[in-house]
Motif scaffolding. Structure first.
Motif, PDB file in Angstrom:
ATOM      1  N   ASP A  77      42.229  40.355 -68.564  1.00  0.00           N
ATOM      2  CA  ASP A  77      43.700  40.598 -69.255  1.00  0.00           C
ATOM      3  C   ASP A  77      43.860  39.746 -70.250  1.00  0.00           C
ATOM      4  O   ASP A  77      43.545  38.711 -70.498  1.00  0.00           O
ATOM      5  CB  ASP A  77      44.528  40.606 -67.944  1.00  0.00           C
ATOM      6  CG  ASP A  77      44.388  41.400 -66.910  1.00  0.00           C
ATOM      7  OD1 ASP A  77      44.603  42.585 -66.898  1.00  0.00           O
ATOM      8  OD2 ASP A  77      43.573  40.963 -65.982  1.00  0.00           O
ATOM      9  N   GLU A  96      45.278  41.022 -62.014  1.00  0.00           N
ATOM     10  CA  GLU A  96      45.522  42.201 -61.219  1.00  0.00           C
ATOM     11  C   GLU A  96      44.120  41.993 -60.305  1.00  0.00           C
ATOM     12  O   GLU A  96      43.902  42.018 -59.204  1.00  0.00           O
ATOM     13  CB  GLU A  96      45.763  43.311 -61.406  1.00  0.00           C
ATOM     14  CG  GLU A  96      47.287  43.517 -61.914  1.00  0.00           C
ATOM     15  CD  GLU A  96      47.976  44.616 -61.477  1.00  0.00           C
ATOM     16  OE1 GLU A  96      47.329  45.459 -60.861  1.00  0.00           O
ATOM     17  OE2 GLU A  96      49.050  44.448 -61.676  1.00  0.00           O
ATOM     18  N   SER A 271      55.160  35.807 -63.978  1.00  0.00           N
ATOM     19  CA  SER A 271      54.199  36.734 -64.293  1.00  0.00           C
ATOM     20  C   SER A 271      54.588  37.911 -65.382  1.00  0.00           C
ATOM     21  O   SER A 271      53.924  38.127 -66.346  1.00  0.00           O
ATOM     22  CB  SER A 271      53.319  37.464 -63.395  1.00  0.00           C
ATOM     23  OG  SER A 271      54.252  38.155 -62.412  1.00  0.00           O
TER      24      SER A 271
END
Length: 482
Positions: A77, A96, A271
């Motif tokens: 990511d 994730e 986050s």
């Protein structure tokens, strides 16, 4: 009011791949500032990342070593934030779908004035990401320089659950983690060079309260001493603030070792502030079940496995086994020695005692290149076991070899005149003489004062100039004293 401390650690372990994580070039790090920066680090137009396979393998090895789930599919990511040491404006990381989920690490906690105990720390996850560059302050007044040498270097970020309750537990966990990743060859583990850095999330709450307090994160702690001092200071700061009617604000803080205090760096992001999304330039990372099984089969004996083996097979205490498995070098030295001698406890004492002390006094020396090898130390211990020399003489031989004498144990025993007197008649004569000269001590012993016996042993050893067999001296004294 009584308070409970809650600590979680995030540890950045720089991998020993000698390449950048998303580049095929062997750029390395260190050297003159920006001498190893590549096109990707500098965010030049058209520069696209390439995943470093070796970094993936090492992350998977770590996950297997801690009994975690290694993901067959993980995703990279973009973690967006704007610092000068990240020219791209984002960091390539995993959010994730990380490569490692769960796992546990056991550590031996040795608090002051309390008995040692074993703490099991639960891990949340470990994920791969690239390191950022480094900001160098104070090079010019009022200016900051940026060094991109380490940008793109592969990291595993290892995150624990908030299960530690003191700085002693946090340091014990960090030491155990450091020992494991160095043991596996995942990292060099040089904390001064930033190979192993800890961020401590610290909060306090009233004892009995289940809800977590507001946490503060202390960034980039690169020594175990600083980790402990920073946590201790932050705990006291938060408790005093709350007791004075204030409120703890969630923020990122830095530790100043010169002033022994933490100070605010910035407000602590969550986050959502990083606006994570899958990196469009990198495909998902896939490991087959066969690859994962092969990595697991090729793992070396792990510290926890050796820790249990030394207690079960060698009869060592939990404390001794913990010390001997604190690093792979120490563990291998002990194992090599223990396979050659009968007395495993004596072998452990030599490694934790004389060998460790000599290493501490010799700058720049590691146990892997110690002047006294396990084979030589086994020969020294053998001469103690067969009565040729006593323990005091053995230590003299050890020191002589450590300081440069040739490792010929028998020749040194002769050269230094350390051979024990094992002739029963000669020692008996000395015992008789000592008893005759120390009638008062003899009377004290016979009236029940055990210390008098030790004093008589000392007198005989003095008469023999330390060369008499202690076992024989004890036997003859007991016999003559009835």
């Amino acid at each position: 009011m009584q308070w409970e401390v809650v600590i979680g650690l995030e540890t950045h372990v720089q991998l020993s791949t000698h390449t950048k994580i998303f580049s095929a070039a062997d750029n390395g790090f260190g050297g003159e500032p920006n001498s190893h920066a590549c096109a990707i680090d500098m965010a030049l137009p058209g520069a696209l990342p390439v995943l470093n396979r070796e970094a993936v393998i090492r992350a998977a090895q770590f996950g297997l070593a801690i009994g975690a789930k290694v993901a067959e599919r993980s995703v990279f990511d973009r973690k967006n934030y704007f610092y000068p040491d990240l020219p791209k404006g984002y960091q390539i990381s995993q959010f994730e779908l990380p490569i490692v989920l769960g796992g546990k690490i056991s550590c031996l906690v040795t608090p002051k004035k309390k008995d040692p105990y074993v703490k099991v720390v639960d891990l949340t996850r470990a994920h791969l990401e690239e390191d950022a560059g480094k900001s160098n302050h104070g090079i010019r007044p009022g200016q900051t320089g940026v060094d991109l040498n380490r940008a793109g270097t592969p990291l595993i970020e290892i995150v624990t659950e908030p299960v530690m309750r003191s700085s002693d537990e946090a340091v014990a966990y960090a030491r155990a983690l450091h020992a494991l990743v160095v043991w596996l060859g995942i990292t060099e583990g040089n904390m001064q060079n930033g190979n192993f850095r800890c961020d401590a999330n610290v909060s306090v709450r009233p004892k009995g309260e289940e809800k977590l307090g507001t946490r503060c994160e202390i960034k980039n702690l690169n020594s175990f001493r600083f980790l402990q001092a920073a946590i201790d200071y932050e705990v006291e700061r938060q408790i005093e603030l709350i007791e004075d009617g204030g409120t703890v604000v969630q923020q990122t803080r830095l530790y100043d070792p010169d002033k022994n205090e933490t100070r605010p760096m910035r407000s602590k992001e969550d986050s959502m502030d990083y606006r994570y999304f899958p990196d469009p330039d990198l495909l998902p990372c896939v490991l087959s079940p066969e690859e994962i099984s092969g990595l697991k089969a090729n793992l070396p004996e792990l510290p926890q496995q050796m820790f249990e083996r030394l207690q079960k097979e060698d009869g060592l205490s939990e404390y001794d086994a913990g010390i001997l498995t604190s690093s792979r070098g120490v563990a291998q030295y002990y194992d090599s020695l223990a396979h050659q001698v009968k007395d495993k406890k004596a072998a452990a004492n030599w490694v934790m005692g004389e060998v460790s002390a000599a290493l501490n006094q010799t700058e720049g020396l590691t146990i892997e290149n110690a002047p006294v090898s396990p084979d030589t130390l086994a020969a020294i211990m053998g001469r103690v076991a067969d009565g040729t020399i006593n323990l005091k003489g053995a230590k003299k031989v050890f020191t002589a070899i450590w300081e440069g004498e040739q490792p010929d144990v028998d020749a040194l025993i002769g050269k230094l005149g350390l051979k024990q007197i094992s002739d029963t008649g000669a020692i008996e004569a000395m015992v008789d003489e000592v008893l005759a000269k120390n009638a008062a001590m003899v009377e004290q012993y016979r009236s029940g004062k055990e210390k008098a016996f030790n004093a008589l042993v000392g007198q005989v050893m003095k008469a023999a100039r330390g060369k008499a067999s202690p076992a024989l001296v004890n036997e003859l004294l007991h016999k003559k004293l009835g």
